[in-house]
Motif scaffolding. Structure first.
Motif, mmCIF file in Angstrom:
data_model
loop_
_atom_site.group_PDB
_atom_site.id
_atom_site.type_symbol
_atom_site.label_atom_id
_atom_site.label_comp_id
_atom_site.label_asym_id
_atom_site.label_seq_id
_atom_site.Cartn_x
_atom_site.Cartn_y
_atom_site.Cartn_z
ATOM 1 N N SER A 55 0.843 -1.190 0.000
ATOM 2 C CA SER A 55 0.000 0.000 0.000
ATOM 3 C C SER A 55 0.877 1.238 0.000
ATOM 4 C CB SER A 55 -0.907 0.023 1.231
ATOM 5 O OG SER A 55 -1.566 1.269 1.350
ATOM 6 N N ASN A 56 0.456 2.299 -0.690
ATOM 7 C CA ASN A 56 1.229 3.536 -0.699
ATOM 8 C C ASN A 56 1.015 4.368 0.560
ATOM 9 O OD1 ASN A 56 2.868 3.824 -3.142
ATOM 10 N ND2 ASN A 56 0.927 3.531 -4.205
ATOM 11 N N PHE A 57 -0.187 4.343 1.148
ATOM 12 C CA PHE A 57 -0.499 5.052 2.390
ATOM 13 C C PHE A 57 0.055 6.477 2.370
ATOM 14 C CE2 PHE A 57 -0.110 5.710 7.139
ATOM 15 C CZ PHE A 57 -1.457 5.743 7.361
ATOM 16 N N ARG A 58 -0.278 7.216 1.308
ATOM 17 C CA ARG A 58 0.140 8.613 1.203
ATOM 18 C C ARG A 58 -1.073 9.525 1.400
ATOM 19 N NH1 ARG A 58 3.463 6.733 -3.318
ATOM 20 N NH2 ARG A 58 5.666 6.902 -2.742
ATOM 21 N N ASN A 59 -0.792 10.756 1.836
ATOM 22 C CA ASN A 59 -1.856 11.749 1.917
ATOM 23 C C ASN A 59 -2.491 11.942 0.542
ATOM 24 O OD1 ASN A 59 -1.369 12.185 4.632
ATOM 25 N ND2 ASN A 59 0.043 13.887 4.249
ATOM 26 N N LEU A 60 -3.771 12.242 0.515
ATOM 27 C CA LEU A 60 -4.536 12.487 -0.707
ATOM 28 C C LEU A 60 -4.638 11.242 -1.591
ATOM 29 C CD1 LEU A 60 -3.168 16.047 -1.645
ATOM 30 C CD2 LEU A 60 -5.145 15.447 -0.232
ATOM 31 N N SER A 61 -4.464 10.057 -1.000
ATOM 32 C CA SER A 61 -4.672 8.811 -1.740
ATOM 33 C C SER A 61 -5.777 8.025 -1.042
ATOM 34 C CB SER A 61 -3.392 7.970 -1.780
ATOM 35 O OG SER A 61 -3.116 7.412 -0.512
ATOM 36 N N PRO A 62 -6.531 7.198 -1.791
ATOM 37 C CA PRO A 62 -7.597 6.406 -1.151
ATOM 38 C C PRO A 62 -7.088 5.543 -0.003
ATOM 39 C CG PRO A 62 -7.786 6.316 -3.542
ATOM 40 C CD PRO A 62 -6.500 7.007 -3.252
ATOM 41 N N ASP A 63 -5.854 5.033 -0.135
ATOM 42 C CA ASP A 63 -5.310 4.175 0.918
ATOM 43 C C ASP A 63 -5.148 4.914 2.242
ATOM 44 O OD1 ASP A 63 -5.228 1.894 -0.513
ATOM 45 O OD2 ASP A 63 -3.049 1.698 -0.595
ATOM 46 N N ARG A 64 -5.017 6.246 2.200
ATOM 47 C CA ARG A 64 -4.855 7.005 3.439
ATOM 48 C C ARG A 64 -6.077 6.840 4.332
ATOM 49 N NH1 ARG A 64 -3.490 8.388 7.485
ATOM 50 N NH2 ARG A 64 -2.250 10.156 8.199
ATOM 51 N N LEU A 65 -7.232 6.604 3.709
ATOM 52 C CA LEU A 65 -8.468 6.392 4.458
ATOM 53 C C LEU A 65 -8.804 4.918 4.624
ATOM 54 C CD1 LEU A 65 -10.681 9.154 2.781
ATOM 55 C CD2 LEU A 65 -9.525 9.286 4.997
ATOM 56 N N LEU A 66 -8.536 4.133 3.577
ATOM 57 C CA LEU A 66 -8.967 2.736 3.579
ATOM 58 C C LEU A 66 -8.026 1.810 4.334
ATOM 59 C CD1 LEU A 66 -10.180 2.438 -0.143
ATOM 60 C CD2 LEU A 66 -11.564 2.803 1.910
ATOM 61 N N LEU A 67 -6.716 2.070 4.256
ATOM 62 C CA LEU A 67 -5.769 1.149 4.874
ATOM 63 C C LEU A 67 -5.934 1.046 6.389
ATOM 64 C CD1 LEU A 67 -3.468 -0.834 4.358
ATOM 65 C CD2 LEU A 67 -1.855 1.069 4.644
ATOM 66 N N PRO A 68 -6.134 2.152 7.133
ATOM 67 C CA PRO A 68 -6.339 1.998 8.580
ATOM 68 C C PRO A 68 -7.525 1.088 8.915
ATOM 69 C CG PRO A 68 -5.870 4.279 8.068
ATOM 70 C CD PRO A 68 -6.048 3.570 6.754
ATOM 71 N N MET A 69 -8.593 1.173 8.140
ATOM 72 C CA MET A 69 -9.737 0.297 8.388
ATOM 73 C C MET A 69 -9.384 -1.159 8.084
ATOM 74 S SD MET A 69 -13.018 2.532 7.072
ATOM 75 C CE MET A 69 -12.348 2.948 5.456
ATOM 76 N N LYS A 70 -8.620 -1.378 7.017
ATOM 77 C CA LYS A 70 -8.202 -2.732 6.661
ATOM 78 C C LYS A 70 -7.303 -3.330 7.738
ATOM 79 C CE LYS A 70 -5.955 -5.356 2.928
ATOM 80 N NZ LYS A 70 -5.360 -5.265 1.573
ATOM 81 N N VAL A 71 -6.363 -2.543 8.226
ATOM 82 C CA VAL A 71 -5.436 -3.020 9.250
ATOM 83 C C VAL A 71 -6.189 -3.371 10.535
ATOM 84 C CG1 VAL A 71 -3.630 -2.219 10.829
ATOM 85 C CG2 VAL A 71 -3.355 -1.913 8.364
ATOM 86 N N SER A 72 -7.139 -2.527 10.936
ATOM 87 C CA SER A 72 -7.926 -2.814 12.138
ATOM 88 C C SER A 72 -8.727 -4.095 11.978
ATOM 89 C CB SER A 72 -8.873 -1.644 12.429
ATOM 90 O OG SER A 72 -8.149 -0.492 12.792
ATOM 91 N N SER A 73 -9.279 -4.282 10.778
ATOM 92 C CA SER A 73 -10.050 -5.496 10.513
ATOM 93 C C SER A 73 -9.167 -6.743 10.598
ATOM 94 C CB SER A 73 -10.705 -5.404 9.133
ATOM 95 O OG SER A 73 -11.368 -6.606 8.810
ATOM 96 N N ILE A 74 -7.965 -6.664 10.013
ATOM 97 C CA ILE A 74 -7.046 -7.807 10.064
ATOM 98 C C ILE A 74 -6.655 -8.109 11.502
ATOM 99 C CG2 ILE A 74 -4.725 -8.586 9.437
ATOM 100 C CD1 ILE A 74 -5.031 -6.986 6.828
ATOM 101 N N ALA A 75 -6.385 -7.067 12.293
ATOM 102 C CA ALA A 75 -6.004 -7.276 13.692
ATOM 103 C C ALA A 75 -7.118 -7.954 14.473
ATOM 104 C CB ALA A 75 -5.623 -5.945 14.329
ATOM 105 N N ARG A 76 -8.346 -7.513 14.276
ATOM 106 C CA ARG A 76 -9.464 -8.151 14.994
ATOM 107 C C ARG A 76 -9.652 -9.598 14.566
ATOM 108 N NH1 ARG A 76 -11.760 -3.051 13.968
ATOM 109 N NH2 ARG A 76 -12.878 -3.894 12.160
ATOM 110 N N ARG A 77 -9.394 -9.877 13.293
ATOM 111 C CA ARG A 77 -9.593 -11.236 12.780
ATOM 112 C C ARG A 77 -8.443 -12.171 13.159
ATOM 113 N NH1 ARG A 77 -9.921 -9.885 7.988
ATOM 114 N NH2 ARG A 77 -7.936 -10.585 7.107
#
Length: 345
Positions: A55-77
């Protein structure tokens, strides 16, 4: 045991240690997931040790918003035993998930603590970084766990591959080509050694300036730019000595790599080397930005092979005693078993 890492670095000593630790943990049976940026040259070195998410996880990229949610989901799972971020940028991704210990590994001095709001423990690779974060007001956990490197000795690269004649001294250094790494000063210092050749592994914004410095000091034919190397060990093995000339170096992982190939090391008195290097025992030290002092160290080791062999042996002994894979991995494994409540008042 399960661990999830967040790492957004590119190339350099921190990335080499990341590769070493991921593989070291895998050898101890740790199941790992890593989040890294696409296109990392060292990706292939961790493919067999971890599940990779890019993931690029850069400002002004979709991953900046989506990746934190994905990471939290993986951690819970997955319910990992530890979440581990590497440096400040990756620490922004640390979720508020409370089911395990959350670590931020620091290889440099942070300027503020805002990156670490969800972190339980700051893992510093040398003591002064730990003291620094305490001075900034950090009230949670601080642990000091240093680096290790691959200690296998390798066969040297042939000098002919680097257009270097037999019988001349080879000085080696490596790192990102930025001003604080001190490579311009190193070129000038090596120019004072008749016939010596300088091998520089790395690249960066200072490349053209370094080429100009080489020309200025009549070193164009004696400075060899090797580019980024996936494995620098064979170049180290061929060198006569290694120099770390940085004006700022929190640890100096490159010194450990040189010691692994049993090479004598010369270093500036930057933060990290001041901690673990001792004059004429495991290296020679010179003052930061002191070209003349560096040149004297170079001339000393080229002329005195007995001293060079002594400090090479001392460096290797320091590496095996203080920076071994077993000791470092043991410390991380112990830390992964702790609970957030151990560090939060």
């Amino acid at each position: 045991m399960k661990v999830m890492h967040f790492h957004f670095g590119k190339d350099g000593g921190a990335e080499r240690f990341f590769v070493h630790l991921v593989n070291g943990l895998a050898r101890r049976g740790v199941e790992q997931t890593v989040v890294i940026r696409p296109g990392r040259g060292w990706r292939s070195q961790i493919e067999n040790a971890a599940t990779i998410i890019e993931s690029n996880f850069r400002n002004l990229s979709p991953d900046r918003l989506l990746l934190p949610m994905k990471v939290s989901s993986i951690a819970r799972r997955q319910k990992p035993d530890a979440l581990m971020s590497w440096a400040t940028r990756a620490s922004r991704l640390m979720p508020a998930y409370g089911g395990c210990i959350k670590l931020s590994r620091l290889g440099d001095y942070p300027t503020n603590l805002g990156y670490f709001k969800n972190t339980d423990v700051l893992v510093c690779n040398q003591p002064d970084i730990g003291a620094h974060v305490r001075r900034l007001g950090w009230k949670r956990g601080v642990e000091v766990i240093s680096n290790f490197t691959n200690t296998e000795k390798v066969a040297p690269v042939a000098r002919q591959e680097v257009s270097t004649p037999d019988g001349v001294p080879i000085v080696f250094s490596m790192g990102r080509f930025v001003a604080r790494k001190g490579f311009a000063m190193l070129i000038e210092a090596v120019s004072r050694l008749p016939d010596a050749h300088l091998w520089l592994a790395g690249d960066g914004e200072e490349r053209q300036n370094l080429e100009a410095v080489a020309a200025k000091f009549g070193m164009t034919g004696r400075v060899h730019f090797l580019g980024w190397q996936a494995d620098v060990r064979r170049f180290l093995a061929a060198a006569d000595l290694f120099v770390m000339p940085s004006s700022h170096e929190p640890l100096g992982n490159v010194i450990l790599e040189a010691w692994a190939q049993q090479k004598p090391v010369i270093s500036s008195r930057a933060e990290g080397p001041r901690w673990f290097m001792h004059e004429a025992q495991n290296g020679l030290l010179f003052d930061i930005n002191d070209t003349e002092g560096l040149a004297v160290c170079l001339k000393t080791l080229v002329a005195d092979r007995v001293l060079a062999e002594k400090i090479a042996a001392g460096g290797h002994e320091t590496l095996m005693r203080q920076f071994s894979e077993q000791a470092v991995v043991d410390s991380y494994l112990d830390l992964f078993t702790r609970k957030p409540a151990d560090y939060r008042s």
